[in-house]
Design an enzyme around this catalytic site. Sequence first.
Site, PDB file in Angstrom:
ATOM      1  N   ARG A  59       1.768   1.247  10.278  1.00  0.00           N
ATOM      2  CA  ARG A  59       1.417   1.672   9.025  1.00  0.00           C
ATOM      3  C   ARG A  59       2.583   1.633   8.124  1.00  0.00           C
ATOM      4  NH1 ARG A  59      -3.239   4.369   7.710  1.00  0.00           N
ATOM      5  NH2 ARG A  59      -3.445   4.782  10.188  1.00  0.00           N
ATOM      6  N   ARG A 103       0.265  -6.358  12.715  1.00  0.00           N
ATOM      7  CA  ARG A 103      -0.521  -5.848  13.823  1.00  0.00           C
ATOM      8  C   ARG A 103      -0.647  -6.803  14.947  1.00  0.00           C
ATOM      9  NH1 ARG A 103      -4.313  -0.575  12.514  1.00  0.00           N
ATOM     10  NH2 ARG A 103      -2.612   0.396  11.138  1.00  0.00           N
ATOM     11  N   ARG A 154       0.782  -1.206  -0.250  1.00  0.00           N
ATOM     12  CA  ARG A 154       0.052  -0.046   0.111  1.00  0.00           C
ATOM     13  C   ARG A 154       0.691   1.328   0.119  1.00  0.00           C
ATOM     14  NH1 ARG A 154      -5.180  -1.870   4.071  1.00  0.00           N
ATOM     15  NH2 ARG A 154      -5.304  -3.934   2.871  1.00  0.00           N
ATOM     16  N   SER A 195     -10.744  -6.137   9.985  1.00  0.00           N
ATOM     17  CA  SER A 195     -12.028  -5.446   9.238  1.00  0.00           C
ATOM     18  C   SER A 195     -12.680  -6.597   8.540  1.00  0.00           C
ATOM     19  CB  SER A 195     -11.500  -4.067   8.590  1.00  0.00           C
ATOM     20  OG  SER A 195     -12.672  -3.452   8.094  1.00  0.00           O
ATOM     21  N   GLU A 238      -7.159  -0.815  15.457  1.00  0.00           N
ATOM     22  CA  GLU A 238      -7.806  -1.638  14.342  1.00  0.00           C
ATOM     23  C   GLU A 238      -6.820  -2.937  14.162  1.00  0.00           C
ATOM     24  OE1 GLU A 238      -8.686  -2.513   9.863  1.00  0.00           O
ATOM     25  OE2 GLU A 238      -8.497  -0.443  10.405  1.00  0.00           O
TER      26      GLU A 238
END
Length: 424
Positions: free
Chosen positions: A275, A389, A260, A350, A347
């Site tokens: 991130r 994560r 990403r 999801s 988070e």
Amino acid sequence: MHDIRTVRADPVAFDAAMARRGLPPMAEEVLAQDAARRGAQQALQEKQARRNVLAREIGQAKRTGANSVALEAEAVRLRDEMVALEEAAATADRAQTAILESLPNILDPEVPDGRDESDNVVLHQHGEPPRPNFTPRQHFELGEALGLMDFAGAAKLAGARFTVLKGPLARLERALAQWMITLHTEEHGYTEAAVPYLVNAATMYGTGQLPKFEADLFKTTDGRYLIPTAEVPLTNLVREEILPEAALPLRFTALSPCFRSEAGSAGRDTRGMLRQHQFQKVEMVSITRPPDSEAEHERMTRCAERVLTELGLVWRRIVLCAGDTGFGAAKTYDLEVWLPGQGAWREISSCSNCRDFQARRMNARMKPAEGKGNVFVHTLNGSGVAVGRALIAVLETHQQEDGSVLVPEVLRPWMGGLDRIGPN
């Protein structure tokens, strides 16, 4: 992608659905292009009918020796007019499609209203945030103190937002990934797939990354894209397919790197591994009959929740509000873990029900066992979970006062029996 018939049937309701997402009314513009396209196509059909008549009249005139000059001149004019109408219909169709493909999915009525993440609603929580008798460190402080997390080396190799893990931490990341993919395949009924990490534009379009989110992607010089998640290739396995009803549900899982660009995230989470431009994730994808997707959404989310419980983490489930729900989702549950070092919820998974939104883009359908015609399938996707994560959460949750980290019991067989990671 939206069905134009939905807009035609109730443009007011369609605009109201987009308004929940904070978007201005769009139905009038969509219907204007739709009317232009249909009008051009109708005129084209009429001229084609006249052209067929002319062809017969010209043929008759030639056979009888009659003068056909006027008829032939009309035929030439008709040909030019038909070319113009074809282009007008195509232009209106492209304009209509461009609008529809830029609009997000219609939200489930149960999705709460709200503008951003501050309006998300906590549904339930597992465990209470611990209160250690020492000041907990953040994951990057732990990793660097252990000598096993190298951000400077990664920056030398690739720049910012990359990490090099070493020794037991590298093995812990691998253990997490292997344990999770095994749990989902052996106990949760998912079929493991090894997927391409480079895909074409049609694949990115099918799941909604293109054209709206191209800036978030890494594109290669030959026109392919690095996948942002294994959801993209897994879901597109059913693109352009007509599946027998008896074959559903299909459940796939994959462990893959994710790439990403993090466009628009400058200044956010610049320290540590939260991130990254590259990270690993275990993804779950389900393809279901339309009546089954809501129950499948609950099932998928419980699969991700089990991962967090088995790792001994404190977590909670939230339902995203209208303003925070992703482009392709009708409803999304986020799972958040408590990070003691940060003193915050973050988070980690999801899980989204996209209903037939992606299926329409992919033309993925189901042939019912009874009745005529085909119907679009429903697609769902969820993190099961993000490996980096999960590593962060394990480090911060199971850290000890001396800076060591206890290895969760479920991971110890994957760590050669190691139960604690200490300074290198």
